[in-house]
Scaffold this active site. Structure first.
Site, short mmCIF file in Angstrom:
data_model
loop_
_atom_site.label_atom_id
_atom_site.label_comp_id
_atom_site.label_asym_id
_atom_site.label_seq_id
_atom_site.Cartn_x
_atom_site.Cartn_y
_atom_site.Cartn_z
N CYS A 216 0.90 -1.40 0.13
CA CYS A 216 -0.06 -0.22 -0.04
C CYS A 216 0.80 1.07 -0.29
CB CYS A 216 -1.24 -0.08 1.17
SG CYS A 216 -2.34 -1.57 1.34
N ARG B 269 5.14 0.63 -5.82
CA ARG B 269 5.33 -0.08 -4.72
C ARG B 269 4.58 -1.60 -4.79
NH1 ARG B 269 6.56 2.77 0.01
NH2 ARG B 269 5.12 1.59 1.46
N TRP C 195 -2.60 -3.06 -1.73
CA TRP C 195 -2.37 -3.65 -1.88
C TRP C 195 -3.05 -5.86 -0.51
CZ3 TRP C 195 0.25 -7.82 0.42
CH2 TRP C 195 0.83 -9.21 -0.71
N ASN D 125 -1.92 1.95 5.50
CA ASN D 125 -0.83 1.44 5.30
C ASN D 125 -0.52 0.52 6.71
OD1 ASN D 125 1.30 0.01 3.93
ND2 ASN D 125 2.53 1.35 4.15
N GLY D 126 -0.84 -1.05 7.22
CA GLY D 126 -0.58 -1.36 7.38
C GLY D 126 -1.80 -2.84 7.79
N GLU E 77 19.58 -15.92 -7.48
CA GLU E 77 18.94 -14.25 -8.11
C GLU E 77 18.06 -13.92 -9.45
OE1 GLU E 77 18.46 -11.30 -6.68
OE2 GLU E 77 18.63 -10.32 -8.06
N LYS F 135 14.60 -13.76 -10.53
CA LYS F 135 14.78 -12.34 -11.11
C LYS F 135 13.02 -12.97 -11.94
CE LYS F 135 15.06 -9.27 -9.88
NZ LYS F 135 15.50 -9.30 -8.77
N GLU G 165 10.15 -13.53 -11.23
CA GLU G 165 9.76 -12.79 -10.43
C GLU G 165 9.02 -11.66 -12.09
OE1 GLU G 165 11.11 -9.74 -7.01
OE2 GLU G 165 12.63 -10.25 -8.99
N HIS H 73 20.84 -34.56 -7.22
CA HIS H 73 19.40 -35.28 -6.59
C HIS H 73 17.86 -34.54 -6.37
CE1 HIS H 73 23.22 -36.81 -4.21
NE2 HIS H 73 23.98 -34.73 -5.06
N LYS I 297 7.35 -3.79 -3.76
CA LYS I 297 8.42 -3.46 -3.98
C LYS I 297 8.67 -2.96 -2.60
CE LYS I 297 12.02 -1.67 -5.31
NZ LYS I 297 13.46 -2.95 -6.27
C1 G6P Z 1 10.70 -8.08 -2.41
C2 G6P Z 1 10.87 -7.04 -3.41
C3 G6P Z 1 12.09 -7.40 -3.70
C4 G6P Z 1 12.87 -7.73 -2.68
C5 G6P Z 1 12.18 -7.76 -1.47
C6 G6P Z 1 13.54 -7.38 0.33
O1 G6P Z 1 9.87 -8.76 -2.40
O2 G6P Z 1 9.87 -7.47 -4.85
O3 G6P Z 1 12.00 -7.07 -4.94
O4 G6P Z 1 14.44 -7.82 -2.90
O5 G6P Z 1 11.21 -7.29 -1.06
O6 G6P Z 1 13.24 -6.00 -0.15
P1 G6P Z 1 14.25 -5.79 0.62
O7 G6P Z 1 13.33 -4.03 -0.03
O8 G6P Z 1 14.33 -5.20 2.35
O9 G6P Z 1 15.32 -5.24 0.39
#
Ligand code: G6P
Length: 609
Positions: A2, A27, A74, A100-101, A482, A486, A489, A505, A604
């Site tokens: 949010c 976000r 969200w 938000n929260g 990673e 990517k 996501e 395995h 985000k």
């Molecule tokens: C969310 C974002 C990711 C990020 C993760 C941790 O899942 O979509 O891109 O890596 O949070 O966020 P931070 O701001 O703590 O690195």
């Protein structure tokens, strides 16, 4: 997650709220809404995108409103729907709230409110806030009613409240969700994120937990929950509007991928002293004695930041010989970890606001150990709550899938490795050599970025694959994790990252002619082992996309495609091998028609548990 924004000033509030909400779009959200106050209260909210809401507004008619609040939702409690979208209003349609929260005791409060005759319409936890305020507002001012309502709430909140009975005012409060107040000329903009503020002003105050602010266009008053006045320091935000624009790129993610030569440089600038072979990370606030006494480092993080932490583990253990552990913040906070004297916790977070990471930080502090932070957002909650730390200086990262923040985090972890290695093992001459190599990395990254078209061609061939496997060994294992993250996501393709040898395995059972396998195979001490893994994949008709060092002709005998990157020392290899993986994920997502910058369901900055 949010996003919230509030405006009180002299301009058309609806325009400012809509532009601000667009800045918060990244976000992640599913619905959107605004409330404007004058002698009446105007509310418009709906499921879907900000542009859709905006196109239904008569901006000229709304020009009379110079105070308002806005929200991108969200969903946590209650499905995405028009009714569940914020703002929420009281029974009399006098008060509106955005939040938000998560209010954890909302069910009990809701029951009580219904008993008192309140009519709650949504399935959200938020709606109880506005009805509680309404309950007190019969007798008290808006400020006092908010304070009284807050005393009944458990959980986390960043809230903004407006009332048509006190129309040129916003009451804001924070506990566990970020809130920043921008102070302009005869106007105030308050938001969950500085990106919605920077085009109005660079002067901000960071609202702390358990603070409540009463805002009018020319003044703000801050109180504790006991209504005692609190003095706040005005600070400057050091980034400008250009840094949150796309600047000709199709997507923020692509722009951020291409920024990496510069952002890696920003991460090490001024921190490596080539003439003395030393590293300066003053923000750590650790004396030489404290640095020498570190017996174990525990990285605590989520998502991409967690992967950077694993790279830190491999590097620090190998080059500085200090034991390291890496913990998912969400696990660490509840699993009753054992920490002891000599331990140092380091939380890694791009946003500095991730709820689990923040809770991990607090858990480590409660257990009595020092906690440092590696963060990007200056003034973020994590940056303020840690005992010291290092900013990665990557600039605002808008694409939900983290790219430049990752390489900047890794860059800072390399600096930390070198700092600790100099204390424990390496001579100044050896560190000087590393510094020289590190300074060459941004140019090498630029060369890899020039392979964009080549990588796009590979993406075309595999864009319809349903599954991907990413393999790497040693410090390339977290790079494989990673790369897979990517892809899933932003393109919604299932992808797994694995240590290459672990393939035998389990994942090997999945390999057939439809399974592309991305293998990171730099020339290091495990290179020949990785080649063996490639043979095993070929024997099962799997398709191999290899990332290899230039000059490695032999690898073409095993791989279907080879993306060459310039050869670098092992310490820096993750910084170069991850770049093609970011580009591959980007192109596959674009070719599949996905919304790269705002992938479905993702946020985000995950500010709820
Ligand atoms: C969310 C974002 C990711 C990020 C993760 C941790 O899942 O979509 O891109 O890596 O949070 O966020 P931070 O701001 O703590 O690195």
């Amino acid at each position: 997650m949010c996003g919230i924004i509030g405006y009180v000033g002299e301009k058309n509030a609806s325009d400012i709220l809509i532009t601000g909400l667009k800045r918060l779009e990244y976000r992640g959200y599913d619905s959107v809404g605004i409330a404007l106050v004058n002698s009446d209260l105007y509310v418009k909210k709906q499921i879907g995108k900000i542009a859709e809401l905006s196109s239904g507004l008569d901006h000229n008619k709304l020009a009379k409103y110079t105070t308002g609040i806005g929200h991108t939702r969200w969903a946590t409690h209650g499905i995405p729907s028009d009714i569940n979208a914020h703002p929420h209003c009281d029974c009399r349609n006098e008060i509106a709230v955005v939040h938000n929260g998560i209010i954890e005791n909302y069910a009990v409060i809701k029951k009580m409110l219904i008993k008192y005759g309140h009519n709650l319409k949504s399935d959200t936890d938020t709606e109880v806030i506005v009805h509680l305020i309404e309950y007190y507002y019969q007798k008290y001012s808006l400020l006092d009613s908010v304070l009284k309502a807050l005393s009944k709430l458990e959980g986390t909140y960043g809230i903004l409240v407006v009332s048509k009975k006190e129309p040129h005012k916003i009451i804001a409060a924070k506990k566990g969700s970020p809130l920043i107040l921008g102070i302009g000329e005869s106007e105030m903009v308050i938001a969950s994120d500085a990106s919605a503020i920077v085009e109005h002003t660079q002067k901000v105050i960071y609202v702390e937990d358990n603070e409540v602010i009463e805002l009018e266009k020319d003044s703000f008053k801050t109180y504790g929950l006991d209504k005692k006045a609190i003095d706040k320091r005005i600070e400057d935000i050091n980034w400008d509007i250009e840094s949150i624009e796309k600047q000709g790129f199709d997507h923020f993610m692509l722009k951020e991928i291409f920024e990496q030569p510069e952002t890696i440089t920003n991460a090490f600038r001024g921190r490596m002293l080539a003439d003395t072979g030393s590293i300066r990370l003053d923000g750590l606030n650790l004396s030489d004695k404290e640095l020498n006494e570190i017996e174990r480092i525990i990285f605590i993080a989520c998502g991409t930041s967690f992967h950077a932490g694993i790279i830190g583990e491999y590097l620090i253990e190998e080059f500085a010989r200090i034991p390291v552990e890496v913990e998912y913040a969400s696990e660490f906070r509840y699993r009753k970890p054992i920490l002891k004297k000599g331990d140092l916790a380091i939380v890694i977070s791009q946003s500095g606001e991730t709820a689990d990471t923040l809770a991990g930080l607090q858990e480590a502090k409660t257990l009595g150990i020092k906690v440092l932070g590696i963060t990007n957002v200056v003034g973020s909650t994590i940056a303020r709550e840690t005992d010291g730390g290092v900013y990665i200086h990557a600039g605002p990262e808008i694409g939900v899938a983290s790219t430049k923040a990752f390489t900047s985090q890794v860059s800072v972890l390399i600096l930390l490795t070198l700092l600790l290695a100099r204390k424990r093992q390496n001579t100044a001459e050896e560190i000087k050599l590393y510094i020289k190599h590190f300074k060459e990395i941004p140019e090498i990254v630029t060369k890899i970025l020039a392979k964009d078209n080549e990588i796009k061609e590979i993406a075309k061939q595999y864009k319809d694959s349903k599954n991907f496997l990413y393999l790497g060994r040693g410090v390339q294992y977290p790079v494989a994790l990673e790369g897979a993250l990517k892809l899933k996501e932003i393109s919604y393709v299932h992808a797994e990252g694995y240590p290459a040898a672990e393939m035998k395995h389990g994942p090997i059972a999945l390999i057939d002619e439809n399974m592309p396998v991305v293998i990171i195979a730099p020339k290091d001490e495990v290179y020949s082992k990785v080649i063996n893994n490639m043979e095993e994949i070929k024997a099962r008709n799997g398709k191999i996309i290899a990332v290899a060092f230039e000059g490695d002709e032999d690898i073409q005998n095993y791989a279907d495609h080879v993306i060459y990157v310039p050869g670098v020392r092992k310490m820096f290899a993750p910084l170069v091998t991850v770049i093609p993986l970011q580009m591959l994920a980007y192109h596959i997502a674009v070719l599949r028609g996905c919304d790269v910058d705002q992938p479905r369901n993702l946020a985000k900055s995950v500010t709820v548990e």
